[in-house]
Design a protein around this motif. Structure first.
Motif, mmCIF file in Angstrom:
data_model
loop_
_atom_site.group_PDB
_atom_site.id
_atom_site.type_symbol
_atom_site.label_atom_id
_atom_site.label_comp_id
_atom_site.label_asym_id
_atom_site.label_seq_id
_atom_site.Cartn_x
_atom_site.Cartn_y
_atom_site.Cartn_z
ATOM 1 N N PRO A 149 57.243 -30.152 27.774
ATOM 2 C CA PRO A 149 55.870 -30.038 28.285
ATOM 3 C C PRO A 149 54.904 -29.441 27.260
ATOM 4 N N MET A 150 55.372 -28.499 26.443
ATOM 5 C CA MET A 150 54.488 -27.922 25.426
ATOM 6 C C MET A 150 54.041 -28.988 24.429
ATOM 7 N N LEU A 151 54.967 -29.799 23.954
ATOM 8 C CA LEU A 151 54.620 -30.850 22.998
ATOM 9 C C LEU A 151 53.746 -31.904 23.656
ATOM 10 N N GLN A 152 54.067 -32.262 24.880
ATOM 11 C CA GLN A 152 53.262 -33.247 25.596
ATOM 12 C C GLN A 152 51.823 -32.768 25.747
ATOM 13 N N GLY A 153 51.653 -31.472 26.019
ATOM 14 C CA GLY A 153 50.323 -30.919 26.198
ATOM 15 C C GLY A 153 49.501 -30.886 24.922
ATOM 16 N N PHE A 154 50.150 -31.035 23.799
ATOM 17 C CA PHE A 154 49.456 -31.033 22.522
ATOM 18 C C PHE A 154 48.709 -32.345 22.296
ATOM 19 N N PHE A 155 49.188 -33.414 22.917
ATOM 20 C CA PHE A 155 48.580 -34.734 22.740
ATOM 21 C C PHE A 155 47.701 -35.087 23.939
ATOM 22 N N PRO A 156 46.531 -35.673 23.708
ATOM 23 C CA PRO A 156 45.717 -36.167 24.829
ATOM 24 C C PRO A 156 46.459 -37.288 25.565
ATOM 25 N N ALA A 157 46.163 -37.453 26.842
ATOM 26 C CA ALA A 157 46.858 -38.447 27.676
ATOM 27 C C ALA A 157 46.879 -39.841 27.057
ATOM 28 N N PRO A 158 45.771 -40.361 26.511
ATOM 29 C CA PRO A 158 45.832 -41.715 25.925
ATOM 30 C C PRO A 158 46.822 -41.814 24.763
ATOM 31 N N VAL A 159 46.947 -40.755 23.991
ATOM 32 C CA VAL A 159 47.896 -40.762 22.874
ATOM 33 C C VAL A 159 49.322 -40.676 23.406
ATOM 34 N N ARG A 160 49.551 -39.804 24.405
ATOM 35 C CA ARG A 160 50.895 -39.693 24.998
ATOM 36 C C ARG A 160 51.371 -41.041 25.517
ATOM 37 N N ALA A 161 50.448 -41.831 26.064
ATOM 38 C CA ALA A 161 50.823 -43.113 26.671
ATOM 39 C C ALA A 161 51.347 -44.111 25.645
ATOM 40 N N VAL A 162 50.930 -43.994 24.387
ATOM 41 C CA VAL A 162 51.345 -44.986 23.390
ATOM 42 C C VAL A 162 52.386 -44.464 22.402
ATOM 43 N N LEU A 163 52.715 -43.180 22.475
ATOM 44 C CA LEU A 163 53.733 -42.651 21.561
ATOM 45 C C LEU A 163 55.097 -43.248 21.876
ATOM 46 N N PRO A 164 55.776 -43.776 20.883
ATOM 47 C CA PRO A 164 57.115 -44.315 21.137
ATOM 48 C C PRO A 164 58.092 -43.190 21.475
ATOM 49 N N ARG A 165 58.708 -43.280 22.625
ATOM 50 C CA ARG A 165 59.626 -42.229 23.073
ATOM 51 C C ARG A 165 60.845 -42.090 22.176
ATOM 52 N N ARG A 166 61.178 -43.118 21.427
ATOM 53 C CA ARG A 166 62.357 -43.025 20.557
ATOM 54 C C ARG A 166 62.151 -42.035 19.412
ATOM 55 N N LEU A 167 60.899 -41.618 19.180
ATOM 56 C CA LEU A 167 60.630 -40.612 18.140
ATOM 57 C C LEU A 167 61.069 -39.217 18.572
ATOM 58 N N PHE A 168 61.269 -39.021 19.876
ATOM 59 C CA PHE A 168 61.525 -37.700 20.421
ATOM 60 C C PHE A 168 62.866 -37.634 21.132
ATOM 61 N N LYS A 169 63.449 -36.454 21.121
ATOM 62 C CA LYS A 169 64.647 -36.212 21.918
ATOM 63 C C LYS A 169 64.221 -35.722 23.292
ATOM 64 N N THR A 170 65.077 -35.935 24.279
ATOM 65 C CA THR A 170 64.867 -35.327 25.582
ATOM 66 C C THR A 170 65.247 -33.856 25.457
ATOM 67 N N PRO A 171 64.802 -33.008 26.378
ATOM 68 C CA PRO A 171 65.246 -31.604 26.330
ATOM 69 C C PRO A 171 66.776 -31.479 26.328
ATOM 70 N N ALA A 172 67.473 -32.311 27.091
ATOM 71 C CA ALA A 172 68.940 -32.245 27.109
ATOM 72 C C ALA A 172 69.529 -32.609 25.747
ATOM 73 N N GLU A 173 68.959 -33.615 25.092
ATOM 74 C CA GLU A 173 69.446 -33.998 23.769
ATOM 75 C C GLU A 173 69.168 -32.901 22.742
ATOM 76 N N GLY A 174 68.005 -32.273 22.851
ATOM 77 C CA GLY A 174 67.677 -31.175 21.950
ATOM 78 C C GLY A 174 68.620 -30.003 22.120
ATOM 79 N N ALA A 175 68.962 -29.701 23.364
ATOM 80 C CA ALA A 175 69.876 -28.587 23.645
ATOM 81 C C ALA A 175 71.277 -28.882 23.125
ATOM 82 N N ALA A 176 71.651 -30.136 23.067
ATOM 83 C CA ALA A 176 72.984 -30.516 22.612
ATOM 84 C C ALA A 176 73.109 -30.515 21.090
ATOM 85 N N THR A 177 71.992 -30.360 20.389
ATOM 86 C CA THR A 177 71.991 -30.407 18.928
ATOM 87 C C THR A 177 72.794 -29.268 18.343
#
Length: 97
Positions: free
Chosen positions: A69-97
């Motif tokens: 949510p912190m990272l999502q809040g950094f981007f305006p809604a129109p930008v969040r809508a077009v960001l490719p999700r494959r660039l980011f890990k889910t919180p669960a994937e990040g925790a597993a790192t």
């Protein structure tokens, strides 16, 4: 038995500048520049190094870009809508790192 500490780091520490502690602790202010976050991550790395200096097995790891949510809040809604999700890990994937 040797103590072990693992801290979660961030490359944001590279953007750290002086940030008053009062600003970091003020939950009422939204820090759109993430300067308090960057300063806190730099401090965490310095703390990790200080622990190592006194014999603690201390490490810092960077889990990568995690779609929190912190990272999502950094981007305006129109930008969040077009960001490719494959660039980011889910919180669960990040925790597993």
């Amino acid at each position: 038995r040797k103590l072990r500490v693992v801290n979660v780091a961030s490359s944001s520490h590279l953007r750290a500048r002086a940030c008053p502690v009062a600003r970091m602790l003020d939950d009422r202010r939204r820090d759109k520049s993430l300067s308090a976050y960057a300063a806190s991550k730099l401090g965490l790395l310095q703390f990790t190094e200080a622990l190592r200096d006194v014999g603690v097995d201390a490490r810092a790891c960077h889990p990568g870009l995690v779609w929190t949510p912190m990272l999502q809040g950094f981007f305006p809604a129109p930008v969040r809508a077009v960001l490719p999700r494959r660039l980011f890990k889910t919180p669960a994937e990040g925790a597993a790192t």
